[in-house]
Write a protein that holds these residues in place. Structure first.
Motif, PDB file in Angstrom:
ATOM      1  N   LEU A 115      54.999  37.511  33.865  1.00 47.70           N
ATOM      2  CA  LEU A 115      54.247  38.695  34.242  1.00 47.70           C
ATOM      3  C   LEU A 115      54.844  39.929  33.588  1.00 47.70           C
ATOM      4  CD1 LEU A 115      53.865  37.969  38.069  1.00 47.70           C
ATOM      5  CD2 LEU A 115      51.996  38.002  36.406  1.00 47.70           C
ATOM      6  N   ASN A 129      46.742  39.119  35.614  1.00 46.48           N
ATOM      7  CA  ASN A 129      47.700  38.143  36.118  1.00 46.48           C
ATOM      8  C   ASN A 129      47.240  36.704  35.902  1.00 46.48           C
ATOM      9  OD1 ASN A 129      49.373  40.186  37.011  1.00 46.48           O
ATOM     10  ND2 ASN A 129      48.653  40.110  39.128  1.00 46.48           N
ATOM     11  N   ASP A 130      46.078  36.526  35.290  1.00 52.23           N
ATOM     12  CA  ASP A 130      45.523  35.181  35.141  1.00 52.23           C
ATOM     13  C   ASP A 130      45.671  34.646  33.711  1.00 52.23           C
ATOM     14  OD1 ASP A 130      43.766  36.852  33.875  1.00 52.23           O
ATOM     15  OD2 ASP A 130      41.968  36.106  34.872  1.00 52.23           O
ATOM     16  N   TYR A 140      50.429  31.136  36.840  1.00 54.24           N
ATOM     17  CA  TYR A 140      50.487  32.443  37.486  1.00 54.24           C
ATOM     18  C   TYR A 140      49.231  32.756  38.270  1.00 54.24           C
ATOM     19  CZ  TYR A 140      54.888  33.240  35.209  1.00 54.24           C
ATOM     20  OH  TYR A 140      56.207  33.136  34.833  1.00 54.24           O
ATOM     21  N   ASP A 178      49.545  34.303  41.875  1.00 51.45           N
ATOM     22  CA  ASP A 178      48.790  35.504  42.220  1.00 51.45           C
ATOM     23  C   ASP A 178      47.940  35.284  43.468  1.00 51.45           C
ATOM     24  OD1 ASP A 178      47.833  38.185  41.684  1.00 51.45           O
ATOM     25  OD2 ASP A 178      45.978  37.278  40.973  1.00 51.45           O
ATOM     26  N   ILE A 198      50.853  36.864  45.719  1.00 51.08           N
ATOM     27  CA  ILE A 198      50.727  38.289  45.419  1.00 51.08           C
ATOM     28  C   ILE A 198      49.549  38.910  46.154  1.00 51.08           C
ATOM     29  CG2 ILE A 198      50.339  39.975  43.580  1.00 51.08           C
ATOM     30  CD1 ILE A 198      51.809  38.103  41.657  1.00 51.08           C
ATOM     31  N   GLN A 199      48.372  38.284  46.060  1.00 50.41           N
ATOM     32  CA  GLN A 199      47.184  38.857  46.698  1.00 50.41           C
ATOM     33  C   GLN A 199      47.244  38.798  48.218  1.00 50.41           C
ATOM     34  OE1 GLN A 199      43.404  37.519  45.140  1.00 50.41           O
ATOM     35  NE2 GLN A 199      44.134  37.497  43.028  1.00 50.41           N
TER      36      GLN A 199
END
Length: 431
Positions: A351, A359-360, A365, A369, A373-374
Motif C-alpha cells: 500500500l 487499494n485494490d 490487499y 481492505d 480497513i473498511q
C-alpha cells in the motif's frame, strides 16, 4: 563512491567488514558522469528493488547529469552499517530508515535533512506523515508505504486442508495449524537463519498487546522502568503462545533462510508466515500466481481483538552533507508522485502512502481492505517500536528468543528470568 559506472544492468556483490553481502545495482547513464548519487537500502524483495531501479532510471533520464548507485544491505545489519558509516564520515547521499525514533543519533549528528515544508509532502496522505515526525513537528523522511504486521497465508493451502476461513481466535488458529499438518502442509514457515525474522515472528502478537496494554513498553523496558517479569503487556502469554505454535514450524528453522521460507509459502508447501506485509512482495516475486491472503494475528479468545496493525514510519532520508542534496530533493519529489506510487504498488505489492491511489491493486490487499480497513478493524502502530535502540539489549533479546526456540520445553519463566538478568547487567552503569 564516485567511480566509473558499470555496464547496463550489472550487479556486483561487495563484502561488509562484518562479512555480510551487499547487492549493488548501478543505474547507468549512456556515458560516464561524475555526478553519481549513492543510495543505501535494505530491500530484499525483488519488487521493491524494481521500484527503486525504475524511479532512479526515470530520474536519470529526466536529469542527464545524474546517475545512481543502489546498494542493498542485509536488514539485520543495516543500522549497524549506517552507524559505522557515520563514524567513518562515509554516509550515502540517500538512504532508508524504518523508524525515526530509533535513529535519533543519525539525526542529531546531522545526517538527516529536515524536510518540513517541502512542497512534495502535499502528495502524501497527511495521516501517514505522523510516522516521520519528531516531537517538535519536524519531518525527516519521505514515507513510502503502509506496513502491516500479521499473518500472510496461502489460500490454496488452506482450501486443501479444509479451512474455510481465516481464524479469528487463538483456539481457531491452533486448529488451523492442526488441519494443515494433517494435510501434509507445513503450518508455519520460519526462516530463522536470518535472525531478524525471530523478532518478527512474534511482532504481530507483541505489537497488538503493546497497543492494548502498554504503548511505551519497549522504551520502559530499555530504561529499566519495568521488567519482563512485571508482565505489563502479558509478555508471558505472548511467549506461551509462541511456544505453542513452534511445534508447527518447518524442521530445522535455523537452517532455513528468509528466502527459503517465502518459497515454501509461494509453492503451497507451507500455509502461513507470521511477519510483515512486505512478505507479499517476496512471495509473489518467487511465484506470481501465489494465491495469498492476509489476516490479523488472533492472540485471544475474543474475535474482536483480531485487528490488523498498520502503520507508516520512516522512509527515504537525504544526507544534508551530500554534495548532491538538491538533486536528492528532486529525486524525492519524483518518488512522491502518483506515477511512482503506482509503480510502487505494482512492483512492491504494498500500500502506497500517496494520495488518490486505489487499494485494490492486488487481490491480497482487496481482502485486507474489505475485511479490516473498511470495517475499522485496524490499529496504528506508528509509535510502537519492535526493536530496542540499545544494540546490546537487542542482541540479548534475539539470543533469548533463539534459546527459547531451541529449548524443546519452551520454558517461559526461565526465558523471562534470563532476559531480566541480562538487561540489568547491561543497564548497570559502570563504576
Amino acid at each position: 563512491m564516485r567511480t566509473r559506472l558499470l555496464a547496463l544492468g550489472m550487479t556486483v556483490t561487495l563484502m561488509l567488514t562484518a562479512c555480510q553481502p551487499q547487492t549493488v545495482t548501478v543505474v547507468p547513464k549512456q556515458q560516464f558522469q561524475e555526478q553519481t548519487l549513492s543510495w543505501i537500502h535494505h530491500f530484499d524483495e525483488e519488487g521493491a528493488r524494481k521500484w527503486l531501479e525504475a524511479g532512479t532510471q526515470l530520474f536519470a533520464k529526466q536529469h542527464p547529469p545524474y546517475a545512481f548507485t543502489l546498494t542493498g544491505v542485509d536488514g539485520g545489519n543495516y543500522m549497524s552499517l549506517l552507524r559505522t558509516r557515520v563514524i567513518s564520515n562515509n554516509m550515502p547521499d540517500i538512504y532508508m530508515l524504518d523508524n525515526i525514533e530509533a535513529a535519533q543519533d543519525l539525526i542529531h549528528k546531522g545526517y538527516a535533512m529536515d524536510l518540513t515544508g517541502q512542497p512534495f509532502l502535499s502528495q502524501i496522505d497527511e495521516k501517514f506523515l505522523n510516522g516521520v515526525k519528531t516531537a517538535d513537528g519536524k519531518i525527516w523522511a519521505l514515507p513510502i508505504d503502509v506496513n502491516g504486521a500479521g499473518v500472510i497465508y496461502n489460500k490454496d493451502a488452506f482450501a486443501h486442508a479444509g479451512i474455510q476461513s481465516p481464524p479469528t481466535t487463538w483456539p481457531q488458529f491452533l486448529a488451523a495449524c492442526e488441519a494443515l499438518q494433517k494435510a501434509g502442509i507445513i503450518p508455519i514457515a520460519a526462516g530463522y537463519k536470518d535472525s531478524w525474522t525471530l523478532t518478527w515472528d512474534i511482532a504481530a502478537d507483541l505489537l497488538a498487546n503493546q497497543y492494548a496494554a502498554g504503548r511505551n513498553w519497549i522504551v520502559d523496558i530499555e530504561a529499566g522502568r519495568t521488567s519482563f517479569a512485571d508482565d505489563q503487556i502479558h509478555f508471558k502469554d505472548i511467549l506461551k503462545r509462541y511456544g505453542e505454535r513452534l511445534s508447527y514450524v518447518n524442521i530445522k528453522p535455523f537452517e532455513t533462510d528468509w528466502n527459503q521460507a517465502q518459497g515454501l509459502l509461494a509453492e503451497g508447501k507451507a500455509g502461513m508466515i507470521i511477519n510483515g506485509t512486505w512478505t507479499v512482495d517476496g512471495v509473489k516475486s518467487k511465484n506470481p500466481a501465489s494465491n495469498l491472503g492476509l489476516f490479523a494475528f488472533p492472540y485471544s479468545n475474543n474475535p474482536q481483538d483480531a485487528k490488523f496493525g498498520l502503520k507508516s514510519t520512516g522512509g527515504i532520508v537525504i544526507n544534508p552533507k551530500s554534495p548532491y542534496k538538491e538533486a536528492a530533493l528532486q529525486t524525492l519529489e519524483l518518488f512522491a508522485s502518483k506515477e511512482m506510487g503506482t509503480i510502487f504498488q505494482t512492483k512492491k505489492k504494498a500500500l502506497s502512502v500517496i494520495k488518490g491511489l486505489p487499494n485494490d491493486f492486488d487481490p491480497t490487499y482487496v481482502e485486507l481492505d474489505e475485511t479490516y480497513i473498511q470495517t475499522g478493524k485496524t490499529y496504528d502502530w506508528s509509535s510502537l517500536p519492535t526493536d530496542f535502540v540499545n544494540q546490546d539489549l537487542q542482541k540479548v533479546f534475539v539470543n533469548a528468543l533463539t534459546k527459547f526456540v531451541i529449548d524443546r520445553s519452551h520454558n517461559v519463566d526461565l526465558c523471562i528470568q534470563e532476559l531480566d538478568q541480562a538487561f540489568d547487567r547491561i543497564r548497570k552503569p559502570s563504576k
